[in-house]
Design a protein around this motif. Structure first.
Motif, short mmCIF file in Angstrom:
data_model
loop_
_atom_site.label_atom_id
_atom_site.label_comp_id
_atom_site.label_asym_id
_atom_site.label_seq_id
_atom_site.Cartn_x
_atom_site.Cartn_y
_atom_site.Cartn_z
N PHE A 9 0.87 -1.17 0.00
CA PHE A 9 0.00 0.00 0.00
C PHE A 9 0.91 1.23 0.00
CE2 PHE A 9 -2.34 -3.47 1.83
CZ PHE A 9 -3.61 -3.35 1.27
N ILE A 10 0.89 1.97 -1.11
CA ILE A 10 1.80 3.10 -1.26
C ILE A 10 1.03 4.41 -1.39
CG2 ILE A 10 3.59 1.66 -2.33
CD1 ILE A 10 2.82 3.10 -5.03
N GLY A 11 1.61 5.44 -0.83
CA GLY A 11 1.11 6.79 -1.05
C GLY A 11 1.86 7.37 -2.24
N ILE A 12 1.21 8.25 -2.95
CA ILE A 12 1.89 8.85 -4.10
C ILE A 12 1.71 10.37 -4.09
CG2 ILE A 12 1.90 6.85 -5.62
CD1 ILE A 12 -0.61 7.79 -6.90
N THR A 13 2.76 11.05 -4.52
CA THR A 13 2.74 12.51 -4.60
C THR A 13 2.08 12.95 -5.89
OG1 THR A 13 4.79 12.56 -3.35
CG2 THR A 13 4.17 14.58 -4.47
N GLY A 14 2.32 12.19 -6.94
CA GLY A 14 1.73 12.51 -8.22
C GLY A 14 1.59 11.28 -9.08
N ILE A 15 0.55 11.28 -9.92
CA ILE A 15 0.37 10.21 -10.90
C ILE A 15 -0.15 10.85 -12.19
CG2 ILE A 15 -1.89 9.61 -9.93
CD1 ILE A 15 -1.36 6.71 -10.90
N ASP A 16 0.59 10.63 -13.24
CA ASP A 16 0.25 11.17 -14.55
C ASP A 16 0.28 10.02 -15.55
OD1 ASP A 16 0.06 13.72 -16.36
OD2 ASP A 16 1.64 12.49 -17.27
N LEU A 17 -0.66 10.01 -16.47
CA LEU A 17 -0.76 8.89 -17.41
C LEU A 17 0.51 8.73 -18.25
CD1 LEU A 17 -4.46 9.45 -18.46
CD2 LEU A 17 -3.57 7.70 -16.91
N GLU A 18 1.15 9.82 -18.61
CA GLU A 18 2.37 9.73 -19.44
C GLU A 18 3.64 9.71 -18.60
OE1 GLU A 18 2.34 12.71 -22.49
OE2 GLU A 18 0.30 12.18 -23.10
N ARG A 19 3.71 10.52 -17.58
CA ARG A 19 4.93 10.65 -16.77
C ARG A 19 5.01 9.65 -15.62
NH1 ARG A 19 8.75 14.69 -18.34
NH2 ARG A 19 7.67 15.87 -19.95
N GLY A 20 3.92 8.94 -15.35
CA GLY A 20 3.93 7.89 -14.34
C GLY A 20 3.76 8.39 -12.93
N ILE A 21 4.24 7.57 -12.00
CA ILE A 21 4.18 7.88 -10.57
C ILE A 21 5.42 8.67 -10.22
CG2 ILE A 21 4.16 6.86 -8.25
CD1 ILE A 21 2.90 4.34 -9.69
N THR A 22 5.23 9.77 -9.50
CA THR A 22 6.36 10.64 -9.17
C THR A 22 6.36 10.97 -7.68
OG1 THR A 22 5.03 12.57 -9.81
CG2 THR A 22 6.50 11.65 -11.48
N ALA A 23 7.52 11.41 -7.21
CA ALA A 23 7.69 11.79 -5.80
C ALA A 23 8.53 13.06 -5.72
CB ALA A 23 8.37 10.66 -5.03
N THR A 24 8.41 13.76 -4.62
CA THR A 24 9.14 15.00 -4.44
C THR A 24 10.62 14.76 -4.12
OG1 THR A 24 7.11 15.98 -3.58
CG2 THR A 24 9.13 17.19 -3.16
N ASP A 25 10.89 13.84 -3.23
CA ASP A 25 12.25 13.59 -2.75
C ASP A 25 12.91 12.48 -3.57
OD1 ASP A 25 13.98 11.77 -0.73
OD2 ASP A 25 14.12 13.88 -0.13
N PRO A 26 14.13 12.68 -4.07
CA PRO A 26 14.77 11.66 -4.91
C PRO A 26 15.11 10.37 -4.16
CG PRO A 26 16.30 13.46 -4.46
CD PRO A 26 14.96 13.88 -3.93
N ILE A 27 15.46 10.46 -2.90
CA ILE A 27 15.79 9.26 -2.13
C ILE A 27 14.50 8.48 -1.85
CG2 ILE A 27 16.78 8.37 0.02
CD1 ILE A 27 18.60 10.90 -0.02
N GLU A 28 13.44 9.19 -1.50
CA GLU A 28 12.14 8.55 -1.28
C GLU A 28 11.65 7.88 -2.57
OE1 GLU A 28 7.54 9.88 -0.88
OE2 GLU A 28 8.99 11.14 0.18
N ALA A 29 11.88 8.53 -3.70
CA ALA A 29 11.47 7.95 -4.99
C ALA A 29 12.16 6.62 -5.23
CB ALA A 29 11.77 8.93 -6.12
N GLY A 30 13.44 6.54 -4.91
CA GLY A 30 14.18 5.29 -5.08
C GLY A 30 13.66 4.20 -4.17
N THR A 31 13.36 4.54 -2.93
CA THR A 31 12.82 3.56 -1.99
C THR A 31 11.43 3.10 -2.42
OG1 THR A 31 14.17 4.42 -0.17
CG2 THR A 31 12.20 3.16 0.44
N LYS A 32 10.62 4.04 -2.88
CA LYS A 32 9.27 3.70 -3.34
C LYS A 32 9.34 2.74 -4.53
CE LYS A 32 6.40 7.12 -3.20
NZ LYS A 32 5.51 6.94 -2.06
N LYS A 33 10.30 2.95 -5.41
CA LYS A 33 10.50 2.06 -6.56
C LYS A 33 10.81 0.64 -6.09
CE LYS A 33 12.59 3.86 -9.95
NZ LYS A 33 13.44 4.46 -10.97
N LYS A 34 11.64 0.51 -5.07
CA LYS A 34 11.97 -0.80 -4.51
C LYS A 34 10.76 -1.45 -3.85
CE LYS A 34 16.38 -0.64 -5.52
NZ LYS A 34 17.06 -1.60 -6.38
N ILE A 35 9.94 -0.64 -3.18
CA ILE A 35 8.72 -1.15 -2.55
C ILE A 35 7.80 -1.73 -3.62
CG2 ILE A 35 6.58 -0.40 -1.40
CD1 ILE A 35 8.39 1.49 0.30
N ILE A 36 7.62 -1.01 -4.70
CA ILE A 36 6.78 -1.49 -5.79
C ILE A 36 7.31 -2.81 -6.34
CG2 ILE A 36 6.09 -0.99 -8.19
CD1 ILE A 36 5.84 1.98 -7.29
#
Length: 175
Positions: A92-119
């Motif tokens: 179960f993930i929270g997301i900062t942004g979701i766009d059909l073309e740009r995908g799932i995005t996050a504000t913090d680059p380190i958090e983005a990397g961790t979220k990618k691993k969670i997925i």
């Protein structure tokens, strides 16, 4: 709270779940009830503490990592290593942004990397967000939209956006 309640209803006896750091993940943890033999993995100290107090019989795993003192989340290489080496039924993930073309995005680059691993460690990925995150793009790419299996959002969500998600075989739940 409605989004978190809907998320909690997806949790079944015997599941291994991952509750990501964030307000909706915390609210989901508040709504876990009458579930047996649950393993909860999280990268959030508050979620781990809450579950330990309310459900001491659950198996609780805290990822480790660098503590973000604002969110009490654990992120970075140590957290990433944890998520590289586990498998969960549902994340179960929270997301900062979701766009059909740009995908799932996050504000913090380190958090983005961790979220990618969670997925990457989950059989099923459930994104939890309110309508303001739909169509929003943050600076750091996390994953393509098709990496999620289900989106739970609120009733103010743009129906056209939700239909496009459904067209991508993503289950959409509106609360």
């Amino acid at each position: 709270k409605k989004i978190a309640l809907a998320a909690s209803k997806l949790i079944e006896d015997g599941d291994v779940i991952l509750l990501e750091a964030g307000t909706t993940g915390f609210q989901t943890a508040l709504n876990i009830a009458n579930i047996k033999n649950l393993t909860v993995i999280t990268n959030n100290c508050d979620i781990a503490t809450l579950i330990a107090k309310t459900h001491p019989g659950f198996n609780i795993i805290l990822s480790g990592g660098v503590l973000n003192t604002e969110t009490h989340s654990l992120i970075g290489p140590i957290a990433d290593h944890t998520f590289d080496n586990i498998n969960v039924d549902k994340a179960f993930i929270g997301i900062t942004g979701i766009d059909l073309e740009r995908g799932i995005t996050a504000t913090d680059p380190i958090e983005a990397g961790t979220k990618k691993k969670i997925i990457g460690c989950a059989k099923m990925v459930i994104a939890l967000c309110d309508h303001s995150k739909l169509g929003h793009i943050s600076v750091n790419f996390v994953a393509p939209v098709n990496e999620i299996n289900e989106l739970i959002t609120d009733s103010d969500a743009d129906t056209e956006f939700l239909e496009k998600l459904r067209g991508m075989d993503i289950k959409v739940t509106v609360k």
